[in-house]
Design an enzyme around this catalytic site. Structure first.
Site, PDB file in Angstrom:
ATOM      1  N   GLY A   8       0.793  -1.235   0.000  1.00 20.86           N
ATOM      2  CA  GLY A   8       0.000   0.000   0.000  1.00 20.86           C
ATOM      3  C   GLY A   8       0.822   1.280   0.000  1.00 20.86           C
ATOM      4  N   ASP A  32       3.636  -3.190   4.145  1.00 21.97           N
ATOM      5  CA  ASP A  32       4.519  -2.882   3.005  1.00 21.97           C
ATOM      6  C   ASP A  32       5.970  -2.977   3.473  1.00 21.97           C
ATOM      7  OD1 ASP A  32       4.079  -1.001   0.150  1.00 21.97           O
ATOM      8  OD2 ASP A  32       6.081  -1.261   0.996  1.00 21.97           O
ATOM      9  N   THR A 124      -2.139  -8.522 -13.735  1.00 23.57           N
ATOM     10  CA  THR A 124      -1.860  -7.616 -14.863  1.00 23.57           C
ATOM     11  C   THR A 124      -2.225  -8.242 -16.208  1.00 23.57           C
ATOM     12  OG1 THR A 124       0.019  -6.706 -16.107  1.00 23.57           O
ATOM     13  CG2 THR A 124       0.533  -8.476 -14.631  1.00 23.57           C
ATOM     14  N   ASP A 125      -2.505  -7.384 -17.191  1.00 23.98           N
ATOM     15  CA  ASP A 125      -2.773  -7.879 -18.551  1.00 23.98           C
ATOM     16  C   ASP A 125      -1.531  -8.542 -19.162  1.00 23.98           C
ATOM     17  OD1 ASP A 125      -1.212  -5.583 -18.937  1.00 23.98           O
ATOM     18  OD2 ASP A 125      -2.579  -4.634 -20.373  1.00 23.98           O
ATOM     19  N   GLU A 126      -0.341  -8.271 -18.560  1.00 20.59           N
ATOM     20  CA  GLU A 126       0.903  -8.800 -19.147  1.00 20.59           C
ATOM     21  C   GLU A 126       0.969 -10.322 -19.088  1.00 20.59           C
ATOM     22  OE1 GLU A 126       4.552  -6.853 -18.577  1.00 20.59           O
ATOM     23  OE2 GLU A 126       3.654  -4.934 -18.095  1.00 20.59           O
ATOM     24  N   TYR A 148       8.979 -10.538 -15.155  1.00 24.89           N
ATOM     25  CA  TYR A 148       7.921  -9.930 -14.314  1.00 24.89           C
ATOM     26  C   TYR A 148       6.581 -10.595 -14.618  1.00 24.89           C
ATOM     27  CZ  TYR A 148       4.075  -6.677 -13.376  1.00 24.89           C
ATOM     28  OH  TYR A 148       2.868  -6.138 -12.998  1.00 24.89           O
ATOM     29  N   LYS A 152       4.074 -12.959 -12.204  1.00 22.45           N
ATOM     30  CA  LYS A 152       2.671 -12.618 -11.914  1.00 22.45           C
ATOM     31  C   LYS A 152       1.744 -13.745 -12.378  1.00 22.45           C
ATOM     32  CE  LYS A 152       1.244  -9.175 -10.477  1.00 22.45           C
ATOM     33  NZ  LYS A 152       1.029  -8.711  -9.067  1.00 22.45           N
TER      34      LYS A 152
HETATM   35  P1  NAD Z   1       4.864  -0.308  -7.150  1.00 25.57           P
HETATM   36  O1  NAD Z   1       6.186  -0.891  -7.532  1.00 25.57           O
HETATM   37  O2  NAD Z   1       4.663   1.159  -7.257  1.00 25.57           O
HETATM   38  O3  NAD Z   1       4.545  -0.702  -5.620  1.00 25.57           O
HETATM   39  C1  NAD Z   1       4.789  -1.964  -5.093  1.00 25.57           C
HETATM   40  C2  NAD Z   1       4.728  -1.863  -3.569  1.00 25.57           C
HETATM   41  O4  NAD Z   1       4.921  -3.188  -3.044  1.00 25.57           O
HETATM   42  C3  NAD Z   1       5.811  -0.973  -2.961  1.00 25.57           C
HETATM   43  O5  NAD Z   1       5.257  -0.124  -1.983  1.00 25.57           O
HETATM   44  C4  NAD Z   1       6.776  -1.970  -2.328  1.00 25.57           C
HETATM   45  O6  NAD Z   1       7.458  -1.437  -1.194  1.00 25.57           O
HETATM   46  C5  NAD Z   1       5.842  -3.097  -1.954  1.00 25.57           C
HETATM   47  N1  NAD Z   1       6.530  -4.399  -1.849  1.00 25.57           N
HETATM   48  C6  NAD Z   1       7.416  -4.943  -2.721  1.00 25.57           C
HETATM   49  N2  NAD Z   1       7.854  -6.138  -2.272  1.00 25.57           N
HETATM   50  C7  NAD Z   1       7.212  -6.348  -1.085  1.00 25.57           C
HETATM   51  C8  NAD Z   1       7.216  -7.419  -0.146  1.00 25.57           C
HETATM   52  N3  NAD Z   1       7.984  -8.498  -0.324  1.00 25.57           N
HETATM   53  N4  NAD Z   1       6.426  -7.331   0.938  1.00 25.57           N
HETATM   54  C9  NAD Z   1       5.651  -6.228   1.146  1.00 25.57           C
HETATM   55  N5  NAD Z   1       5.616  -5.180   0.296  1.00 25.57           N
HETATM   56  C10 NAD Z   1       6.375  -5.246  -0.813  1.00 25.57           C
HETATM   57  O7  NAD Z   1       3.798  -1.113  -7.991  1.00 25.57           O
HETATM   58  P2  NAD Z   1       2.383  -0.653  -8.575  1.00 25.57           P
HETATM   59  O8  NAD Z   1       2.589  -0.086  -9.913  1.00 25.57           O
HETATM   60  O9  NAD Z   1       1.669   0.125  -7.544  1.00 25.57           O
HETATM   61  O10 NAD Z   1       1.677  -2.073  -8.772  1.00 25.57           O
HETATM   62  C11 NAD Z   1       0.882  -2.636  -7.732  1.00 25.57           C
HETATM   63  C12 NAD Z   1       0.330  -3.967  -8.194  1.00 25.57           C
HETATM   64  O11 NAD Z   1      -0.444  -3.790  -9.375  1.00 25.57           O
HETATM   65  C13 NAD Z   1       1.418  -4.987  -8.552  1.00 25.57           C
HETATM   66  O12 NAD Z   1       1.002  -6.245  -8.089  1.00 25.57           O
HETATM   67  C14 NAD Z   1       1.465  -4.945 -10.068  1.00 25.57           C
HETATM   68  O13 NAD Z   1       1.873  -6.184 -10.585  1.00 25.57           O
HETATM   69  C15 NAD Z   1       0.018  -4.655 -10.403  1.00 25.57           C
HETATM   70  N6  NAD Z   1      -0.212  -3.953 -11.684  1.00 25.57           N
HETATM   71  C16 NAD Z   1       0.400  -2.751 -11.921  1.00 25.57           C
HETATM   72  C17 NAD Z   1       0.133  -2.076 -13.115  1.00 25.57           C
HETATM   73  C18 NAD Z   1       0.745  -0.724 -13.406  1.00 25.57           C
HETATM   74  O14 NAD Z   1       0.528  -0.194 -14.495  1.00 25.57           O
HETATM   75  N7  NAD Z   1       1.488  -0.109 -12.485  1.00 25.57           N
HETATM   76  C19 NAD Z   1      -0.738  -2.641 -14.059  1.00 25.57           C
HETATM   77  C20 NAD Z   1      -1.342  -3.878 -13.780  1.00 25.57           C
HETATM   78  C21 NAD Z   1      -1.079  -4.507 -12.571  1.00 25.57           C
HETATM   79  P1  TYD Z   2       6.380   0.643 -18.641  1.00 29.84           P
HETATM   80  O1  TYD Z   2       5.882   1.916 -18.053  1.00 29.84           O
HETATM   81  O2  TYD Z   2       7.688   0.109 -18.163  1.00 29.84           O
HETATM   82  O3  TYD Z   2       5.214  -0.434 -18.435  1.00 29.84           O
HETATM   83  P2  TYD Z   2       5.067  -1.939 -19.046  1.00 29.84           P
HETATM   84  O4  TYD Z   2       6.382  -2.396 -19.532  1.00 29.84           O
HETATM   85  O5  TYD Z   2       4.617  -2.685 -17.845  1.00 29.84           O
HETATM   86  O6  TYD Z   2       4.037  -1.854 -20.107  1.00 29.84           O
HETATM   87  O7  TYD Z   2       6.480   0.786 -20.213  1.00 29.84           O
HETATM   88  C1  TYD Z   2       5.349   1.114 -21.007  1.00 29.84           C
HETATM   89  C2  TYD Z   2       5.766   1.057 -22.453  1.00 29.84           C
HETATM   90  O8  TYD Z   2       6.707   2.111 -22.706  1.00 29.84           O
HETATM   91  C3  TYD Z   2       6.474  -0.234 -22.824  1.00 29.84           C
HETATM   92  O9  TYD Z   2       6.097  -0.599 -24.157  1.00 29.84           O
HETATM   93  C4  TYD Z   2       7.948   0.129 -22.791  1.00 29.84           C
HETATM   94  C5  TYD Z   2       7.940   1.584 -23.201  1.00 29.84           C
HETATM   95  N1  TYD Z   2       9.018   2.413 -22.612  1.00 29.84           N
HETATM   96  C6  TYD Z   2       9.768   3.263 -23.438  1.00 29.84           C
HETATM   97  O10 TYD Z   2       9.574   3.325 -24.660  1.00 29.84           O
HETATM   98  N2  TYD Z   2      10.721   4.047 -22.858  1.00 29.84           N
HETATM   99  C7  TYD Z   2      10.989   3.997 -21.517  1.00 29.84           C
HETATM  100  O11 TYD Z   2      11.899   4.724 -21.032  1.00 29.84           O
HETATM  101  C8  TYD Z   2      10.203   3.132 -20.686  1.00 29.84           C
HETATM  102  C9  TYD Z   2      10.456   3.044 -19.204  1.00 29.84           C
HETATM  103  C10 TYD Z   2       9.219   2.364 -21.284  1.00 29.84           C
END
Ligand code: NAD
Ligand code: TYD
Length: 338
Positions: A8, A32, A124-126, A148, A152
């Protein structure tokens, strides 16, 4: 409900906790580990809220998770905690396997023993991999292409197995790329915005033709909360933003909204194994009753407000980009170990 939110202090988790405390009557415990991506500054507005408590710790720490669930009489868990940056997973995947897979397994085992009423895994969609054709649906097979995404996907499979084997009440959400306030500036959108403010170029991997779908973080938070309450046990729900754009087009839009010219774009070496296009169909969650505004005007409005947030909160991201936040993190870890 008394909910344990993990991760969080990160980007989506901190937005989620604030959304919950502003809109819904819940008691939240935030567990966290405060990795490089965790930042308590994200939660300053609510740190004294009587319905909120922060616990520093690792989701892999069996004793701590057990004790926290017991002490707070936790009823539900929402697992955001993860290593989340694809490029870092390409450099080294060990922490991704540890937190994303082993950490989720630890949470699942304890939650099952404690008879937790609902466990939502934020995925995630990934996990579906890349598509050149139709958008993926929840029934499509998993085809993760980077470490990654693989970690997931493995966690999703564990959740599924706990539902099938123990009838444990799990739900999985799979969203597209989030954007908004408090996103760590290693990710594409905040990296672009902050680089432009700093007068730097914006790095585009490869040709920039790779496509991502973008959702505003609060819309994802609203969908997750809705699905947590209304979703069916054992089910997966995709959450799309319906804003598919090539990276190059997104960069051009951001540049134009920030009144900058396209010569700020710099093409750099491509990411290894770079997935070409993520695309999901989220009819199922919309059918459940969870909706998100869409359309170009809405997307542009959200992008503008995100750009404004980074303009107005320079000290937040400058502490990260300058390495100050990381240095403090290293010092804290050093003190703890010695
Ligand atoms: P983030 O990297 O900003 O945050 C992750 C958090 O998890 C951090 O606060 C970190 O300290 C904590 N953390 C890491 N390892 C830990 C552990 N072992 N124990 C407790 N806490 C721990 O990530 P985010 O972008 O906020 O993503 C959150 C979730 O959403 C993830 O599960 C990610 O896979 C998923 N997600 C993210 C996106 C995106 O676009 N950011 C899209 C789809 C899904
Ligand atoms: P990112 O934000 O790392 O998310 P994800 O890989 O999970 O989709 O990247 C989004 C898209 O942008 C991805 O296709 C990689 C591209 N990208 C760049 O072109 N330049 C950059 O510096 C970064 C970090 C990502």
């Amino acid at each position: 409900m008394r909910i344990l939110v993990t991760g969080g202090a990160g980007f989506i988790g901190s937005n989620f906790i604030k959304y919950l405390l502003e809109n819904i009557d819940n008691e939240i415990i935030n567990l966290d580990k405060l990795t490089y991506a965790g930042n308590l500054e994200n939660l300053i507005d609510i740190e004294n809220n009587s319905n909120y408590e922060f616990v520093e710790g690792d989701i892999c720490d069996r004793k701590l998770v057990d004790k926290t669930i017991e002490r707070k009489d936790i009823e539900g868990i929402i697992n955001f905690a993860a290593e989340s940056h694809v490029d870092r997973s390409i450099d080294s995947a060990i922490e991704f396997a540890r937190t994303n897979f082993e950490g989720t397994l630890n949470l699942l085992e304890i939650a099952r023993d404690k008879k937790i009423k609902r466990f939502l895994q934020v995925s995630t969609d990934e996990v579906y991999g890349s598509t050149l054709g139709e958008s993926f649906r929840e029934t499509d097979s998993l085809n993760p292409n980077n470490p990654y995404a693989a970690s997931k996907a493995a966690a999703d499979l564990l959740c599924h197995s706990f539902f099938k084997t123990y009838n444990f009440p799990i739900i999985i959400t799979r969203s597209t790329n989030n954007f908004g306030p408090y996103q760590y500036p290693e990710k594409f959108l905040p990296l672009m915005i902050t680089n432009i403010i700093e007068g730097k170029k914006i790095p585009i991997y490869g040709t920039g033709e790779n496509v991502r779908d973008w959702i505003y973080v609060e819309d994802n938070c609203r969908a997750i909360e809705f699905i947590f309450r209304k979703g069916k046990n054992g089910q997966i729900y995709n959450i799309a933003g319906k804003n598919e754009l090539s990276n190059l087009n997104l960069a051009k839009i951001v540049l134009s909204l920030m009144n900058e010219s396209e010569d700020k774009i710099e093409f750099v070496a491509d990411r290894k194994g770079h997935d070409f296009r993520y695309s999901i169909d989220d009819f199922k969650r919309r059918y459940l009753g969870s909706s998100t505004p869409s359309g170009q005007d809405y997307f542009t409005e959200r992008l503008k407000s995100t750009i404004d947030w980074y303009k107005q909160n320079e000290s937040w991201w400058k502490r990260i980009k300058s390495g100050e936040h990381f240095k403090e993190w290293q010092e804290r870890n050093y003190t703890r170990r010695n």
